[in-house]
Design a protein around this motif. Structure first.
Motif, mmCIF file in Angstrom:
data_model
loop_
_atom_site.group_PDB
_atom_site.id
_atom_site.type_symbol
_atom_site.label_atom_id
_atom_site.label_comp_id
_atom_site.label_asym_id
_atom_site.label_seq_id
_atom_site.Cartn_x
_atom_site.Cartn_y
_atom_site.Cartn_z
ATOM 1 N N THR A 97 8.808 74.539 28.046
ATOM 2 C CA THR A 97 9.526 74.113 29.370
ATOM 3 C C THR A 97 10.470 75.647 29.691
ATOM 4 O O THR A 97 10.366 75.153 30.302
ATOM 5 C CB THR A 97 10.124 73.157 29.761
ATOM 6 O OG1 THR A 97 11.393 73.358 28.576
ATOM 7 C CG2 THR A 97 9.807 71.769 29.407
ATOM 8 N N ASP A 98 10.702 76.008 28.515
ATOM 9 C CA ASP A 98 11.923 77.467 28.086
ATOM 10 C C ASP A 98 12.776 76.915 28.988
ATOM 11 O O ASP A 98 13.697 77.390 29.422
ATOM 12 C CB ASP A 98 11.549 78.051 28.969
ATOM 13 C CG ASP A 98 10.288 79.354 28.069
ATOM 14 O OD1 ASP A 98 10.252 79.767 26.677
ATOM 15 O OD2 ASP A 98 9.420 79.490 28.912
ATOM 16 N N GLU A 99 13.527 75.541 28.613
ATOM 17 C CA GLU A 99 14.836 75.170 29.645
ATOM 18 C C GLU A 99 15.130 74.839 31.191
ATOM 19 O O GLU A 99 15.644 74.940 31.144
ATOM 20 C CB GLU A 99 15.736 75.131 28.683
ATOM 21 C CG GLU A 99 16.473 75.646 27.266
ATOM 22 C CD GLU A 99 16.917 74.259 26.891
ATOM 23 O OE1 GLU A 99 17.400 73.247 27.821
ATOM 24 O OE2 GLU A 99 17.652 74.318 25.714
ATOM 25 N N ASN A 100 13.762 74.780 31.837
ATOM 26 C CA ASN A 100 13.805 75.431 32.904
ATOM 27 C C ASN A 100 12.975 73.795 33.515
ATOM 28 O O ASN A 100 12.055 73.689 32.843
ATOM 29 C CB ASN A 100 12.391 76.368 33.147
ATOM 30 C CG ASN A 100 12.665 76.513 34.794
ATOM 31 O OD1 ASN A 100 11.650 75.616 35.075
ATOM 32 N ND2 ASN A 100 12.863 77.909 35.068
ATOM 33 N N LYS A 101 13.422 72.702 34.461
ATOM 34 C CA LYS A 101 13.083 72.315 35.223
ATOM 35 C C LYS A 101 11.209 71.872 35.965
ATOM 36 O O LYS A 101 10.982 71.104 35.993
ATOM 37 C CB LYS A 101 13.802 71.156 36.516
ATOM 38 C CG LYS A 101 13.702 70.028 37.172
ATOM 39 C CD LYS A 101 14.534 70.187 38.082
ATOM 40 C CE LYS A 101 15.721 70.723 38.822
ATOM 41 N NZ LYS A 101 14.306 70.933 40.053
ATOM 42 N N ASP A 102 11.663 73.143 36.875
ATOM 43 C CA ASP A 102 10.203 73.532 37.336
ATOM 44 C C ASP A 102 9.185 73.370 36.245
ATOM 45 O O ASP A 102 8.128 73.186 36.106
ATOM 46 C CB ASP A 102 10.492 74.621 38.594
ATOM 47 C CG ASP A 102 11.517 74.699 39.336
ATOM 48 O OD1 ASP A 102 11.510 73.507 39.946
ATOM 49 O OD2 ASP A 102 12.176 75.518 39.289
ATOM 50 N N LYS A 103 9.461 74.355 35.028
ATOM 51 C CA LYS A 103 8.066 74.674 34.505
ATOM 52 C C LYS A 103 7.940 72.956 33.868
ATOM 53 O O LYS A 103 6.728 72.633 33.455
ATOM 54 C CB LYS A 103 8.756 75.200 32.753
ATOM 55 C CG LYS A 103 7.165 75.897 32.576
ATOM 56 C CD LYS A 103 7.113 77.045 31.548
ATOM 57 C CE LYS A 103 6.539 77.262 30.590
ATOM 58 N NZ LYS A 103 6.785 78.722 29.253
ATOM 59 N N SER A 124 14.893 68.994 29.996
ATOM 60 C CA SER A 124 15.773 70.229 30.155
ATOM 61 C C SER A 124 17.207 70.226 30.784
ATOM 62 O O SER A 124 17.724 70.656 30.401
ATOM 63 C CB SER A 124 14.467 70.997 31.025
ATOM 64 O OG SER A 124 14.254 70.503 32.312
ATOM 65 N N HIS A 219 23.830 78.416 26.850
ATOM 66 C CA HIS A 219 23.226 77.676 26.823
ATOM 67 C C HIS A 219 23.023 77.432 25.659
ATOM 68 O O HIS A 219 23.269 78.326 24.223
ATOM 69 C CB HIS A 219 22.121 78.564 27.919
ATOM 70 C CG HIS A 219 21.604 79.812 27.590
ATOM 71 N ND1 HIS A 219 20.084 80.100 26.358
ATOM 72 C CD2 HIS A 219 22.000 80.321 28.923
ATOM 73 C CE1 HIS A 219 21.019 81.477 26.762
ATOM 74 N NE2 HIS A 219 21.113 81.816 27.919
#
Length: 340
Positions: A97-103, A124, A219
């Motif tokens: 997810t790369d720490e991404n909520k949308d992903k 995430s 982060h």
């Protein structure tokens, strides 16, 4: 392509009998089962997972959703999860997810549409609650690993953030350090909150007043920490931290890099400790004093919990497993006398 009809013809049984053998039905006679299995081997038949799921309601697919596959900590979680899944007859679909909520939401959509039986998830952020609620609504079992979302209860397996942070801070205090900094992840992550709270509590119990200037959030991904370290160094010499706790392996490594680029010696000028082991870094000396978390075990046990949920072998109440870390004292920390 070989079908169950080809298997049925070769074994001289009905296609329904072949389907029952493939799905391990207990109603098949042993002699019939052996005959069908022999035909499957001879024709090198590979069952279609989607077709099997129509009758068994299981795809034998599970998903692992992690925030950063480049981080060795999460790579080791993935190895443990895959080993246990394969051992129990499941295959793993990986999402990063790369720490991404949308992903993360995109992967949740994908795993729901692909019909996976369940998911092992490192959320995430706290905002992952909306994604987790969608899994609950679809009755797809999931288990948290490393982090949790408090508002959406589920089985979880995490590191012992509280006691591990205490151990790291106490190690520095025993070496004579009182001005101790914390470079932590963001407060919207459950593990970062726990580490920050334990950091403050340990200082207070040792008679040291926490200094907000020494507690900085960044982060957990790779980053240039020159600016953060420069904030510490901008303080007067007798006010600077003499030791730093880095809240994960990437922060620990980048803290060493930033200190070196600014001409600060470790541990002579500043001692450094961190969560997780970044593995051996050949171009860096000293090696970090770390609290090594059992990442492989987190993935392995987490997958066991998940598959128990999938197979309805778990208790109704949610389970919470907390694994201790191992303190490895190396040469990035050293004794310091009383502070000025």
């Amino acid at each position: 392509m070989v079908t169950i009809y080809d298997i049925a013809k070769k074994a001289n049984v009905s296609p329904m009998t072949v389907s029952r053998v493939i799905n391990n039905s207990p109603s098949i006679k042993e002699s019939t089962r052996l005959k069908v299995e022999e035909a499957i081997r001879e024709l090198e038949y590979v069952p279609n997972k989607q077709a099997r799921s129509l009758t068994s309601k299981e795809t034998k697919l599970v998903s692992l959703v992690i925030p950063d596959i480049s981080n060795p900590f999460f790579t080791n979680i993935a190895r443990g999860a895959e080993d246990k899944a394969l051992q129990l007859g499941y295959q793993v679909i990986l999402g990063n997810t790369d720490e991404n909520k949308d992903k993360e939401a995109m992967y949740i959509n994908m795993l729901m549409s692909s019909g996976v039986d369940g998911a092992l998830i490192v959320p995430s952020s706290d905002d992952s609650a909306a994604n987790m609620k969608r899994l609950v609504k679809r009755r797809i079992p999931f288990v948290y690993v490393d982090r949790t979302v408090d508002s959406v209860p589920a089985d979880s397996i995490t590191g012992d953030n509280l006691n591990t942070t205490r151990e790291l801070v106490q190690h520095l205090i025993e070496l004579g350090h009182e001005r101790i900094g914390l470079i932590n992840g963001p407060a919207y992550l459950s593990n970062a909150r726990e580490r920050a709270q334990a950091f403050r509590d340990t200082l207070i119990l040792s008679g040291i007043q926490p200094n907000p200037r020494y507690m900085i959030e960044t982060h957990f991904k790779q980053d240039n920490l020159d600016e953060i370290i420069s904030k510490f160094l901008s303080l007067r010499e007798n006010e600077r931290p003499t030791a730093i706790v880095a809240a994960n392996n990437f922060i620990g490594v980048n803290t060493l890099r930033a200190l070196r680029s600014l001409g600060i010696r470790v541990p002579e000028d500043i001692s450094v400790t961190c969560f997780d082991d970044p593995d051996i870094i050949p171009d860096y000396n000293p090696f970090l004093t770390v609290a090594k978390q059992p990442a492989y075990d987190m993935g392995y046990i987490g997958m066991q919990l998940l598959i128990e949920r999938i197979q309805n072998e778990a208790p109704a109440a949610t389970r919470k497993i907390v694994l201790p870390a191992e303190l490895k004292v190396r040469t990035s920390t050293s004794r310091r006398g009383a502070q000025d």
